[in-house]
Design a protein around this motif. Structure first.
Motif, PDB file in Angstrom:
ATOM      1  N   ARG A  17       0.824  -1.205   0.000  1.00  0.00           N
ATOM      2  CA  ARG A  17       0.000   0.000   0.000  1.00  0.00           C
ATOM      3  C   ARG A  17       0.861   1.259   0.000  1.00  0.00           C
ATOM      4  O   ARG A  17       0.495   2.270  -0.628  1.00  0.00           O
ATOM      5  N   LEU A  18       1.993   1.213   0.691  1.00  0.00           N
ATOM      6  CA  LEU A  18       2.880   2.369   0.683  1.00  0.00           C
ATOM      7  C   LEU A  18       3.434   2.595  -0.722  1.00  0.00           C
ATOM      8  O   LEU A  18       3.506   3.739  -1.206  1.00  0.00           O
ATOM      9  N   ASN A  19       3.819   1.530  -1.402  1.00  0.00           N
ATOM     10  CA  ASN A  19       4.300   1.640  -2.784  1.00  0.00           C
ATOM     11  C   ASN A  19       3.222   2.218  -3.695  1.00  0.00           C
ATOM     12  O   ASN A  19       3.493   3.085  -4.529  1.00  0.00           O
ATOM     13  N   LYS A  20       1.997   1.740  -3.534  1.00  0.00           N
ATOM     14  CA  LYS A  20       0.894   2.237  -4.370  1.00  0.00           C
ATOM     15  C   LYS A  20       0.641   3.719  -4.104  1.00  0.00           C
ATOM     16  O   LYS A  20       0.472   4.519  -5.036  1.00  0.00           O
ATOM     17  N   LEU A  47       9.893   0.393   1.902  1.00  0.00           N
ATOM     18  CA  LEU A  47       9.285  -0.095   0.659  1.00  0.00           C
ATOM     19  C   LEU A  47       9.747  -1.498   0.271  1.00  0.00           C
ATOM     20  O   LEU A  47       9.067  -2.181  -0.492  1.00  0.00           O
ATOM     21  N   THR A  48      10.896  -1.949   0.799  1.00  0.00           N
ATOM     22  CA  THR A  48      11.471  -3.218   0.320  1.00  0.00           C
ATOM     23  C   THR A  48      11.724  -4.256   1.400  1.00  0.00           C
ATOM     24  O   THR A  48      11.864  -5.450   1.085  1.00  0.00           O
ATOM     25  N   VAL A  59       6.069   7.498  12.089  1.00  0.00           N
ATOM     26  CA  VAL A  59       6.463   7.367  10.684  1.00  0.00           C
ATOM     27  C   VAL A  59       5.250   7.001   9.828  1.00  0.00           C
ATOM     28  O   VAL A  59       5.062   7.552   8.734  1.00  0.00           O
ATOM     29  N   VAL A  60       4.423   6.089  10.306  1.00  0.00           N
ATOM     30  CA  VAL A  60       3.221   5.713   9.551  1.00  0.00           C
ATOM     31  C   VAL A  60       2.323   6.930   9.352  1.00  0.00           C
ATOM     32  O   VAL A  60       1.842   7.207   8.248  1.00  0.00           O
ATOM     33  N   GLY A  61       2.089   7.683  10.431  1.00  0.00           N
ATOM     34  CA  GLY A  61       1.236   8.861  10.337  1.00  0.00           C
ATOM     35  C   GLY A  61       1.811   9.919   9.416  1.00  0.00           C
ATOM     36  O   GLY A  61       1.081  10.549   8.645  1.00  0.00           O
ATOM     37  N   ALA A  62       3.135  10.108   9.460  1.00  0.00           N
ATOM     38  CA  ALA A  62       3.773  11.100   8.603  1.00  0.00           C
ATOM     39  C   ALA A  62       3.671  10.690   7.133  1.00  0.00           C
ATOM     40  O   ALA A  62       3.402  11.525   6.257  1.00  0.00           O
ATOM     41  N   CYS A  63       3.874   9.407   6.847  1.00  0.00           N
ATOM     42  CA  CYS A  63       3.730   8.915   5.477  1.00  0.00           C
ATOM     43  C   CYS A  63       2.297   9.111   4.976  1.00  0.00           C
ATOM     44  O   CYS A  63       2.075   9.557   3.833  1.00  0.00           O
ATOM     45  N   SER A  70      -5.036   7.453   4.473  1.00  0.00           N
ATOM     46  CA  SER A  70      -5.224   7.263   5.909  1.00  0.00           C
ATOM     47  C   SER A  70      -4.200   6.280   6.457  1.00  0.00           C
ATOM     48  O   SER A  70      -3.814   5.309   5.771  1.00  0.00           O
ATOM     49  N   ALA A  71      -3.772   6.510   7.684  1.00  0.00           N
ATOM     50  CA  ALA A  71      -2.847   5.584   8.341  1.00  0.00           C
ATOM     51  C   ALA A  71      -3.503   4.226   8.527  1.00  0.00           C
ATOM     52  O   ALA A  71      -2.845   3.182   8.416  1.00  0.00           O
ATOM     53  N   ASP A  72      -4.813   4.218   8.805  1.00  0.00           N
ATOM     54  CA  ASP A  72      -5.527   2.943   8.967  1.00  0.00           C
ATOM     55  C   ASP A  72      -5.441   2.111   7.700  1.00  0.00           C
ATOM     56  O   ASP A  72      -5.318   0.878   7.751  1.00  0.00           O
ATOM     57  N   TRP A  73      -5.532   2.771   6.551  1.00  0.00           N
ATOM     58  CA  TRP A  73      -5.459   2.031   5.285  1.00  0.00           C
ATOM     59  C   TRP A  73      -4.060   1.443   5.095  1.00  0.00           C
ATOM     60  O   TRP A  73      -3.916   0.284   4.695  1.00  0.00           O
ATOM     61  N   LEU A  74      -3.028   2.222   5.383  1.00  0.00           N
ATOM     62  CA  LEU A  74      -1.659   1.710   5.251  1.00  0.00           C
ATOM     63  C   LEU A  74      -1.443   0.487   6.129  1.00  0.00           C
ATOM     64  O   LEU A  74      -0.733  -0.449   5.745  1.00  0.00           O
ATOM     65  N   LEU A  75      -2.092   0.474   7.298  1.00  0.00           N
ATOM     66  CA  LEU A  75      -1.906  -0.627   8.254  1.00  0.00           C
ATOM     67  C   LEU A  75      -2.950  -1.729   8.079  1.00  0.00           C
ATOM     68  O   LEU A  75      -3.060  -2.621   8.920  1.00  0.00           O
TER      69      LEU A  75
END
Length: 286
Positions: A17-20, A47-48, A59-63, A70-75
């Motif tokens: 999800r971070l890559n996308k 990313l890798t 870091v998750v929130g900043a990304c 949303s941070a929830d989506w990344l997690l």
């Protein structure tokens, strides 16, 4: 309920999800690193890295903030990538409500919900059932010279609503119909001939359109409702006088659908009993 996901699976989904999100944003890894205040190597690792560890919450929130997700989506705690503010903005809208008949916004909502059940608590008597004489008496003082034009333009929309494949349930407080029949309160000064014609039209339409149209009368001393229309499972709209407040999130729609259904369950006069009530009111004022 949040689904339990294995740590390695969650970490892999985070990377995907971070890559996308990074691709969709158009940012480079270096630009993201600058935006959140870390080294580029940190972003590359996020990313890798194939391990099971997730970055810390900061870091998750900043990304999430830098990439507009949303941070929830990344997690993997949500399937919606939009931020909370974007979700709120898309589920809640405020629009002007002109002092007119079926304006374009209302008509668009009725067309969108075609085929669904539409539940309605009107601010007065329902416009879709009014005679032209009552519409002219009610709207002419506000619309002036354009009243006839506005009513003429709305009549086609009112006819469409009566003939649409949607089921309509309408809940009215008992006092609204009584006040109309006796020309008190909001209806003070309404000529007798208009009231009699309108009661006849109510009765005729209620019998012709039943069961697709069902009107219930509830006791406002026991129950209360603001003017609201619920367009199937799609949205619910509150009328605040000068504006419409519209919700599209499922939980609120379900809440207000339950509220409306309670008005119907607790109604003093059912849809089948309404024609008799209309005849009794007509006899009382004739």
């Amino acid at each position: 309920m949040i689904e339990n996901i294995d740590k390695r699976v969650r970490a892999e989904q985070f990377r995907q999800r971070l890559n996308k999100a990074l691709r969709d944003s158009g940012l480079s890894q270096s630009a993201l690193a600058r935006a959140i205040g870390v080294d580029r190597s940190t972003i590359s690792q996020l990313l890798t890295d194939e391990g099971a560890r997730l970055p810390n919450a900061h870091v998750v929130g900043a990304c999430a903030g830098a990439l507009g997700v949303s941070a929830d989506w990344l997690l993997s705690l949500s399937d919606r990538p939009e931020s909370a503010a974007e979700l709120l903005a898309s589920s809640l809208t405020l629009s002007e409500a002109p002092r007119a008949l079926v304006d374009e916004k209302i008509f668009d909502w009725h067309q969108e919900a075609e085929g669904y059940k539409i539940r309605h608590v009107p601010a007065a008597l329902p416009d879709m059932l009014k005679t032209r004489a009552l519409l002219e008496w009610e709207y002419s003082p506000h619309l002036g010279r354009t009243a006839g034009q506005a009513i003429g333009a709305s009549e086609d929309r009112l006819t469409w609503m009566r003939q649409s494949p949607s089921d309509y349930e309408i809940a009215l407080p008992l006092y609204e119909l009584d006040s109309f029949a006796h020309a008190v309160g909001y209806y003070e000064g309404l000529p007798l001939e208009i009231r009699l014609e309108q009661l006849d039209q109510f009765e005729r339409l209620c019998e012709q359109l039943y069961p697709r149209l069902r009107i219930y009368l509830f006791d406002a001393k026991r129950l209360y409702s603001s003017p609201i229309t619920i367009f199937g499972p799609l949205l619910c709209v509150f009328y605040a006088g000068t504006h419409y407040l519209a919700f599209r999130d499922k939980e609120r729609i379900a809440t207000f659908t339950s509220h409306f259904d309670n008005l119907v369950r607790e109604a003093d006069i059912t849809a089948r009993q309404l024609p008799g009530r209309l005849r009794a009111l007509r006899a009382a004022i004739s």
